[in-house]
Each structure stands twice: as structure tokens, then as C-alpha cells.
Design a protein around this motif. Sequence first.
Motif, short mmCIF file in Angstrom:
data_model
loop_
_atom_site.label_atom_id
_atom_site.label_comp_id
_atom_site.label_asym_id
_atom_site.label_seq_id
_atom_site.Cartn_x
_atom_site.Cartn_y
_atom_site.Cartn_z
N PRO A 50 0.80 -1.23 0.00
CA PRO A 50 0.00 0.00 0.00
C PRO A 50 0.83 1.27 0.00
O PRO A 50 0.35 2.34 -0.36
CB PRO A 50 -0.83 -0.11 1.29
N GLN A 51 2.10 1.16 0.42
CA GLN A 51 2.95 2.35 0.48
C GLN A 51 3.45 2.71 -0.92
O GLN A 51 3.96 1.85 -1.64
CB GLN A 51 4.15 2.11 1.40
N PRO A 52 3.32 3.97 -1.32
CA PRO A 52 3.79 4.37 -2.65
C PRO A 52 5.31 4.32 -2.74
O PRO A 52 6.02 4.48 -1.75
CB PRO A 52 3.28 5.81 -2.79
N SER A 53 5.79 4.09 -3.94
CA SER A 53 7.23 4.09 -4.19
C SER A 53 7.66 5.46 -4.70
O SER A 53 6.99 6.04 -5.56
CB SER A 53 7.58 3.03 -5.24
N PRO A 54 8.77 6.02 -4.22
CA PRO A 54 9.22 7.33 -4.70
C PRO A 54 9.58 7.33 -6.18
O PRO A 54 9.56 8.37 -6.82
CB PRO A 54 10.44 7.64 -3.83
N LEU A 55 9.93 6.17 -6.71
CA LEU A 55 10.30 6.10 -8.12
C LEU A 55 9.35 5.24 -8.93
O LEU A 55 9.62 4.95 -10.09
CB LEU A 55 11.73 5.54 -8.25
#
Length: 294
Positions: A50-55
Amino acid sequence: MNAQRSGLTAEVGRKVGRAEKLASRIPMIGDRADRKDVVAVVRLHGVINPQPSPLARGVINLAAVESALTRAFSHDRLKAVALQINSPGGAPTQSGLIAERIRQLADKHDKPVIAFAEDLAASGGYWLACAADEIYAHRTSMVGSIGVITGGFGFANLLERFGIERRLYTAGENKSRLDPFSPEKAEDVEWLHKLHNELHDMFVGWVKERRGDRLTADKDLFTGDIWLGARALELGLIDGLGNLRTVIGERFPDAEIVFAEPKKPLLARLGVGAPAAALFEAAVNRATWARFGL
């Protein structure tokens, strides 16, 4: 004066003629007879988190793939949507949300969905595959792992060794379940097993709903085991062996394969990442893949 006007008129005529000739070579959108049908491909590659990826690399969640799914189903000459899956699984809720969104779009547009397992369609990755009407895998693909897992560490003895006192204050007797800095409690483990069983029942129910009588009655089917493509076919977890281009080429020989890419986060578009976050994300993802020897 007349000569100048005549020359100008001739030049304008030549330009108009060239423009009309060029325009005649460009078919109108509604009149193009040579437009191909389309099979849109959505890549579902990475750990389900669920956590977004910075890239925008190596992570699958509904927010990350929503735009790609919407684009895939929006083609006006769409024949089918293909899911290219390479995932060791991850968060059950995100797996369910994405699968439900795929079915919503498929039903709305009345288009078939075909899933293709690459290296791995395991756990939540297989949950995603079951959103398709048909599933194919390479003979070397690993498929299945229909189970639930939780991992962690206990640091209670480590704190004691270094003379560190743990101070934890809660309202609610069960608020600190499975705290890694406190001794493990039998009732907490029992609670976790109950939670696992409930999630496992949901997973099994989803697989049975989507695969139906294609599944065999093998006793190991829902034990969390994983199988290579040929065995997965025997068990009814997939519908055939093959790769995306071969199967799509045979089923839709006149269709063009196009890839529906998701919108990238701002940092990814700028080519800038958060090094610490990216390193941590890479370590977590690496550990998840390593469970399957990849």
C-alpha cells in the motif's frame, strides 16, 4: 502591379494545392479502414504494497495501477486486456482492491481479460491473476502459494542485554499485540493464527469463485505450496502454457499489442528519487522475492 498580384495568387494556389494533397493522404479518424484492433497490456510487476514508491518501481497498489487499467480498457477497438504478472504477492487488501477494479472494468466494457504469469504469480500475485478470465504461464513460471504469512523479529532479550528498559503505555488491553520489544504471548499468537485463517478462507473462496470446476481436488492445492507451470496446469490453477505474444498472436492475429503505462509520480518524471526511501524499499522487496529463490 497586376504581375505581382498574379504571382502572389499563383503562389497561394500552389501552397493550397500542397496542403490539400497532404491532407488527402491522412485518413480521417472515423474513416480509417486500416486501423487495427488492440490488445492492451497492463504490467503488474513487483511487490504488492500500500505504500507508494518514490520512483514507481517494484511496487503494486491500486493508486499506482488505476490509471494504467483505465487506459487499457478505454481503447475504442479493444479486443482484450492482458495482465502481465510478475509478483511475489504482498498486502491482501491491495490485492483484493486491484482484482475487484479489474473485474469492474471488464464487466463495464464487456471485454475478456487474460493473465500471463512470468517468473512468479504467487500469493497476492496469483490473487491478481484470478481476476482474469484465463491464466497462462511459462513452463518455468512459479504459480500458486495460496496462503497467508506474517514475519517479524523479537527484540525483548536484546533490550535486556543492553540494559534498555521498554516503556509502553496503552488504553485497551490488546493494543500492544505482537509488540516486537515485549515477550511473545501465546494469546497473541493464537489471535494472529485466527486472523490468518480468516484471510486464507477469503483467498481460497476467491480462487474457487474465479477458477470454478477447472480446479482439481488435490489436497495440497490450498496449503501455500507453489508449482511450476506444467503442474499448475494439471491442478487447474492455469489454463495453458505459453507467453503473452504467442498466445495473443494466435487468439487475435490481426490485433496490435499496446502497453498501457501508469502515470508516474513527480519524482519519477523528474528522474529524482529519495535515496533512503529507495534503499529501504529495495531491501524489503528483495526479501520478499528471496522467499521464492528469485
